[in-house]
Design an enzyme around this catalytic site. Structure first.
Site, PDB file in Angstrom:
ATOM      1  N   SER A  15       0.804  -1.233   0.000  1.00 23.98           N
ATOM      2  CA  SER A  15       0.000   0.000   0.000  1.00 23.98           C
ATOM      3  C   SER A  15       0.836   1.281   0.000  1.00 23.98           C
ATOM      4  CB  SER A  15      -0.968  -0.011   1.189  1.00 23.98           C
ATOM      5  OG  SER A  15      -1.921  -1.021   0.983  1.00 23.98           O
ATOM      6  N   LYS A  65      -8.917  -5.272  11.736  1.00 21.65           N
ATOM      7  CA  LYS A  65     -10.096  -4.754  11.030  1.00 21.65           C
ATOM      8  C   LYS A  65     -11.360  -4.696  11.898  1.00 21.65           C
ATOM      9  CE  LYS A  65      -8.656  -5.744   6.294  1.00 21.65           C
ATOM     10  NZ  LYS A  65      -8.991  -6.383   5.014  1.00 21.65           N
ATOM     11  N   ASP A 101     -13.072  -2.986   0.873  1.00 23.30           N
ATOM     12  CA  ASP A 101     -12.764  -4.301   0.279  1.00 23.30           C
ATOM     13  C   ASP A 101     -13.949  -4.794  -0.566  1.00 23.30           C
ATOM     14  OD1 ASP A 101     -10.209  -4.580   1.382  1.00 23.30           O
ATOM     15  OD2 ASP A 101     -10.968  -5.528   3.201  1.00 23.30           O
ATOM     16  N   GLY A 122     -13.266 -20.078   1.585  1.00 27.23           N
ATOM     17  CA  GLY A 122     -12.715 -19.351   2.724  1.00 27.23           C
ATOM     18  C   GLY A 122     -13.814 -18.743   3.564  1.00 27.23           C
ATOM     19  N   ASN A 146     -15.207 -23.944   3.309  1.00 24.68           N
ATOM     20  CA  ASN A 146     -14.052 -23.570   4.132  1.00 24.68           C
ATOM     21  C   ASN A 146     -13.418 -24.821   4.713  1.00 24.68           C
ATOM     22  OD1 ASN A 146     -12.400 -21.442   5.256  1.00 24.68           O
ATOM     23  ND2 ASN A 146     -13.183 -22.100   7.250  1.00 24.68           N
ATOM     24  N   ARG A 147     -12.084 -24.794   4.872  1.00 24.87           N
ATOM     25  CA  ARG A 147     -11.363 -25.931   5.436  1.00 24.87           C
ATOM     26  C   ARG A 147     -11.961 -26.307   6.789  1.00 24.87           C
ATOM     27  NH1 ARG A 147      -5.168 -24.908   6.927  1.00 24.87           N
ATOM     28  NH2 ARG A 147      -6.202 -23.340   8.206  1.00 24.87           N
ATOM     29  N   GLY A 228      -5.735 -10.646  -7.683  1.00 21.59           N
ATOM     30  CA  GLY A 228      -5.814  -9.975  -6.382  1.00 21.59           C
ATOM     31  C   GLY A 228      -5.227  -8.570  -6.384  1.00 21.59           C
TER      32      GLY A 228
HETATM   33  P1  NDP Z   1      -8.046 -14.757   7.198  1.00 23.78           P
HETATM   34  O1  NDP Z   1      -6.878 -15.118   8.035  1.00 23.78           O
HETATM   35  O2  NDP Z   1      -9.163 -14.001   7.792  1.00 23.78           O
HETATM   36  O3  NDP Z   1      -8.672 -16.143   6.571  1.00 23.78           O
HETATM   37  C1  NDP Z   1      -7.841 -17.108   6.013  1.00 23.78           C
HETATM   38  C2  NDP Z   1      -8.691 -18.161   5.274  1.00 23.78           C
HETATM   39  O4  NDP Z   1      -7.792 -19.044   4.571  1.00 23.78           O
HETATM   40  C3  NDP Z   1      -9.537 -19.041   6.204  1.00 23.78           C
HETATM   41  O5  NDP Z   1     -10.751 -19.349   5.580  1.00 23.78           O
HETATM   42  C4  NDP Z   1      -8.642 -20.304   6.347  1.00 23.78           C
HETATM   43  O6  NDP Z   1      -9.380 -21.473   6.641  1.00 23.78           O
HETATM   44  C5  NDP Z   1      -8.102 -20.398   4.937  1.00 23.78           C
HETATM   45  N1  NDP Z   1      -6.879 -21.195   4.839  1.00 23.78           N
HETATM   46  C6  NDP Z   1      -5.638 -20.873   5.316  1.00 23.78           C
HETATM   47  N2  NDP Z   1      -4.763 -21.854   5.025  1.00 23.78           N
HETATM   48  C7  NDP Z   1      -5.458 -22.824   4.368  1.00 23.78           C
HETATM   49  C8  NDP Z   1      -5.112 -24.082   3.806  1.00 23.78           C
HETATM   50  N3  NDP Z   1      -3.855 -24.549   3.867  1.00 23.78           N
HETATM   51  N4  NDP Z   1      -6.068 -24.803   3.167  1.00 23.78           N
HETATM   52  C9  NDP Z   1      -7.337 -24.327   3.093  1.00 23.78           C
HETATM   53  N5  NDP Z   1      -7.738 -23.136   3.613  1.00 23.78           N
HETATM   54  C10 NDP Z   1      -6.816 -22.403   4.244  1.00 23.78           C
HETATM   55  O7  NDP Z   1      -7.440 -14.010   5.925  1.00 23.78           O
HETATM   56  P2  NDP Z   1      -8.137 -12.985   4.916  1.00 23.78           P
HETATM   57  O8  NDP Z   1      -9.500 -13.461   4.583  1.00 23.78           O
HETATM   58  O9  NDP Z   1      -7.985 -11.598   5.397  1.00 23.78           O
HETATM   59  O10 NDP Z   1      -7.156 -13.122   3.646  1.00 23.78           O
HETATM   60  C11 NDP Z   1      -7.140 -14.297   2.838  1.00 23.78           C
HETATM   61  C12 NDP Z   1      -6.160 -14.084   1.692  1.00 23.78           C
HETATM   62  O11 NDP Z   1      -6.606 -13.017   0.867  1.00 23.78           O
HETATM   63  C13 NDP Z   1      -4.739 -13.690   2.166  1.00 23.78           C
HETATM   64  O12 NDP Z   1      -3.797 -14.391   1.396  1.00 23.78           O
HETATM   65  C14 NDP Z   1      -4.643 -12.215   1.887  1.00 23.78           C
HETATM   66  O13 NDP Z   1      -3.316 -11.845   1.550  1.00 23.78           O
HETATM   67  C15 NDP Z   1      -5.570 -12.057   0.690  1.00 23.78           C
HETATM   68  N6  NDP Z   1      -6.203 -10.732   0.662  1.00 23.78           N
HETATM   69  C16 NDP Z   1      -6.083  -9.987  -0.480  1.00 23.78           C
HETATM   70  C17 NDP Z   1      -6.684  -8.754  -0.572  1.00 23.78           C
HETATM   71  C18 NDP Z   1      -6.552  -7.977  -1.834  1.00 23.78           C
HETATM   72  O14 NDP Z   1      -6.760  -6.773  -1.807  1.00 23.78           O
HETATM   73  N7  NDP Z   1      -6.255  -8.617  -2.929  1.00 23.78           N
HETATM   74  C19 NDP Z   1      -7.445  -8.170   0.554  1.00 23.78           C
HETATM   75  C20 NDP Z   1      -7.536  -9.049   1.701  1.00 23.78           C
HETATM   76  C21 NDP Z   1      -6.918 -10.278   1.739  1.00 23.78           C
HETATM   77  P3  NDP Z   1      -9.633 -21.950   8.179  1.00 23.78           P
HETATM   78  O15 NDP Z   1     -10.837 -21.177   8.647  1.00 23.78           O
HETATM   79  O16 NDP Z   1      -9.870 -23.394   8.048  1.00 23.78           O
HETATM   80  O17 NDP Z   1      -8.386 -21.605   8.955  1.00 23.78           O
END
Ligand code: NDP
Length: 262
Positions: A15, A65, A101, A122, A146-147, A228
């Site tokens: 950013s 957030k 977002d 997710g 979701n996982r 993204g």
């Molecule tokens: P959170 O930490 O809130 O959520 C993470 C999610 O990923 C959960 O649903 C988690 O599942 C899942 N997850 C993590 N590891 C695994 C795995 N090995 N297999 C399956 N599911 C998995 O993160 P955010 O929602 O904030 O962000 C998610 C992604 O999006 C990040 O990589 C972030 O960088 C990207 N992002 C991009 C943005 C953009 O502007 N392009 C804005 C915001 C985020 P579980 O519940 O089972 O743990």
């Protein structure tokens, strides 16, 4: 005037480059956007002190957030419905919260979600914003996978969706899969590359230099893809417009982030 991004950690954030390129393009030479690494226990007190230190506003990222929404004096309906804020604006002693977002996601989608089916992978913070945006855009049927299944059920109940991994017209990866080990994408997500074909729009919130495995496979099979980085630019543009009242130079912002290799 000062702007910034609060997170913990925040060193990886693109950013600052993106917003400083935009401020330069707009000729706002007195404005500066910086990283603000803040551990959770310092978040609220520091944010409350920012206006006095010359800040007009800040972006907020993981893990702050929800706390950002809670400390705000007023908030948009979008931020309230998502339960989280990524943009704070300091105005006449008031802290105002928004969540760009959701807007950023819809702006980047380039296709109408109206009457379509959607599969969101997710159930974390970005999934909440995407689910809210798809609902607002009139999606016909929303599926959530979701996982950790319990989290998918909770979200499905809240947003009137179903828990399913059935493929759909619009598929959005809101997990962090693909960020660290792109090779594991099709093992960790309930998708196969051949399901991602023409007529389907595939969005990956994750961004990587050269594209993610998911997006590259979808593109090769003829699907529409949304990177993204586009969403990062679109949410940043909406925040910048809120702070400056000027139209954001999105091309300059896109170029600034595309130049950074991961
Ligand atoms: P959170 O930490 O809130 O959520 C993470 C999610 O990923 C959960 O649903 C988690 O599942 C899942 N997850 C993590 N590891 C695994 C795995 N090995 N297999 C399956 N599911 C998995 O993160 P955010 O929602 O904030 O962000 C998610 C992604 O999006 C990040 O990589 C972030 O960088 C990207 N992002 C991009 C943005 C953009 O502007 N392009 C804005 C915001 C985020 P579980 O519940 O089972 O743990």
């Amino acid at each position: 005037m000062r702007l910034g991004v609060c997170g913990w950690p925040v060193a990886h954030s693109r950013s600052p480059q993106m917003h400083n390129a935009a401020l330069a393009q707009l000729g706002l030479t007195q404005w500066r956007y910086q990283r603000l690494p803040l551990p959770p226990h310092l978040f609220e007190a520091t944010v409350r002190a920012l206006p006095q230190a010359g800040f007009r506003g800040v972006n907020v990222t993981i893990p702050h957030k929800e706390a950002a929404l809670q400390l705000a004096d007023e908030a948009t309906e979008t931020a309230k419905a998502i339960g989280a804020a990524n943009t704070l604006t300091f105005e006449n002693g008031v802290i105002h919260a928004d969540n760009t977002d959701a807007t950023g996601f819809l702006t980047s989608l380039k296709t109408s979600a109206y009457d379509k089916t959607a599969l969101v992978l997710g159930a974390g913070g970005s999934a909440r914003a995407v689910i809210y945006a798809l609902k607002q855009a009139g999606v016909d049927e929303l599926r959530i996978w979701n996982r950790t299944e319990a989290k998918a059920h909770a979200l499905a109940e809240e947003f009137n969706a179903t828990v399913s991994d059935e493929t759909a017209d619009i598929i959005v990866n809101c997990t962090s899969v693909g960020l660290h080990d792109p090779g594991d994408t099709f093992k960790e997500l309930p998708l196969s590359a051949d399901e991602l074909g023409a007529g389907c729009t595939v969005v990956d919130m994750v961004y990587r230099h050269g594209g993610t495995l998911l997006l590259n496979a979808a593109k090769a099979n003829g699907a529409e893809v949304v990177d993204g980085l586009e969403i990062l630019v679109a949410q940043g543009a909406a925040s910048l417009e809120r702070w400056t009242g000027r139209t954001a130079p999105d091309q300059a912002m896109r170029e600034a982030v595309a130049d950074i290799a991961t």
